[in-house]
Design an enzyme around this catalytic site. Structure first.
Site, PDB file in Angstrom:
ATOM      1  N   ASP A  47       0.770  -1.213  -0.145  1.00  0.00           N
ATOM      2  CA  ASP A  47      -0.112  -0.050  -0.046  1.00  0.00           C
ATOM      3  C   ASP A  47       0.802   1.342  -0.136  1.00  0.00           C
ATOM      4  OD1 ASP A  47      -2.238  -1.657   0.250  1.00  0.00           O
ATOM      5  OD2 ASP A  47      -3.118  -0.503   1.907  1.00  0.00           O
ATOM      6  N   ASN A 118     -18.472  11.613   2.792  1.00  0.00           N
ATOM      7  CA  ASN A 118     -17.861  12.675   2.244  1.00  0.00           C
ATOM      8  C   ASN A 118     -18.065  13.767   3.107  1.00  0.00           C
ATOM      9  OD1 ASN A 118     -17.778  11.591  -0.605  1.00  0.00           O
ATOM     10  ND2 ASN A 118     -19.645  12.320  -1.219  1.00  0.00           N
TER      11      ASN A 118
END
Length: 239
Positions: A47, A118
Site C-alpha cells: 500500500d 464525504n
C-alpha cells in the site's frame, strides 16, 4: 567477548530494519509517502501510505495514478469508537443481506471496512480535491472535544472515502495495512489516521509484486516497510 558471524549478521539486519523504519517515520512527518508490505502469508500486497493530516489533492492524484487501488482512510480504534463507527460486516449481519456477508477473508481476517463518507463541503466527493478534504477533515476530528457531534454534523454517508477501523490491539490483534499504517503514524508522533491505497500492476492485472514495489521505491525515493519486520519491532518494544 567473542562475537560470532551469526551475531554480526543479526546486528546488521537489526540496524537495517531500524534505519528503514526511521526513514519511513521521517517521511510520514514530512507529509510524504511510505510503501507498506503486509506479508507474503497475508494479502501479499503493498500500500501507498500517507499521514491523513498532511494529505493534499496531489497525494490523492498520485495514489490514483501510481497505486490504482481503493483510496481509504484508516482510523485508530479509539477514534472510531468515539464516533460510534461499526464494522460493515457487523452492520450487514443484522440486515436482510446477512447471507451475503463476507466472513473471514482468504488470509484469515475480517475486513476492517466501516461506512464510506464525504465531507459536507464537497460537491460530488470523488475528485482529488474533494477526497483530500474529506480525509484531512477526518484526521482533524481526532483533536475535537465532541467528536461525535462534529462528525454527524460535518460528514455525509454514503460517500467516496471508505473508512477503515483498526483493531483495538493494533498489531497484537490484526496485522493488516490498516493496523500497520496507524501504528506507523503513532510511532511518528502524528495523528493516528492515515490514507492508504493498494498498489496494482497494469501489466499483470494483479497486485504489484514486491520486486515491482522495490523498483518503484528506488525510483521515487520512498521507504518500503516490511510488515514482518515492523511486527518484530512492535514485539521487541512491546508497543
Amino acid at each position: 567477548m567473542v562475537i560470532t558471524i551469526i551475531q554480526v549478521s543479526f546486528i546488521i539486519a537489526k540496524s537495517a530494519t531500524t534505519s528503514m523504519l526511521e526513514s519511513a517515520l521521517d517521511s510520514l512527518r514530512r507529509g510524504e509517502f511510505v510503501l507498506l508490505f503486509d506479508s507474503a502469508g497475508r494479502e501479499n500486497e503493498i500500500d501507498m501510505v500517507v499521514a491523513a493530516e498532511f494529505i493534499t489533492p496531489e497525494h490523492v492524484s498520485r495514489m490514483r495514478q501510481h497505486a490504482g487501488g481503493l483510496v481509504c482512510t484508516a482510523l485508530e480504534n479509539s477514534l472510531a469508537e468515539s464516533l460510534r463507527l461499526r464494522y460493515m460486516h457487523e452492520m450487514l449481519a443484522e440486515s436482510e443481506h446477512r447471507d451475503m456477508v463476507l466472513g473471514l477473508a482468504p488470509y484469515g481476517d475480517h475486513p476492517s471496512f466501516s461506512i464510506s463518507v464525504n465531507h459536507g463541503s464537497t460537491y460530488t466527493g470523488i475528485t482529488d480535491r474533494d477526497r483530500a478534504l474529506t480525509i484531512q477533515e477526518m484526521a482533524m476530528l481526532y483533536d475535537v472535544p465532541d467528536r461525535r457531534k462534529k462528525f454527524a454534523s460535518s460528514f455525509k454517508t454514503p460517500g467516496h472515502v471508505p473508512l477503515l477501523v483498526a483493531a483495538d490491539g493494533l498489531l497484537a490483534e490484526r496485522r493488516g495495512h490498516t493496523e500497520m499504517s496507524v501504528y506507523l503514524a503513532r510511532l511518528a508522533g502524528l495523528t493516528p489516521v492515515t490514507a492508504v491505497c493498494e498498489m496494482l500492476d497494469a501489466q499483470t492485472y494483479a497486485a504489484l509484486s514486491v520486486e515491482g514495489a522495490q523498483k518503484f521505491a528506488r525510483q521515487h525515493a520512498m521507504p518500503l516497510v516490511d510488515g514482518e519486520e515492523l511486527l518484530g519491532y512492535a514485539k521487541v518494544h512491546r508497543s
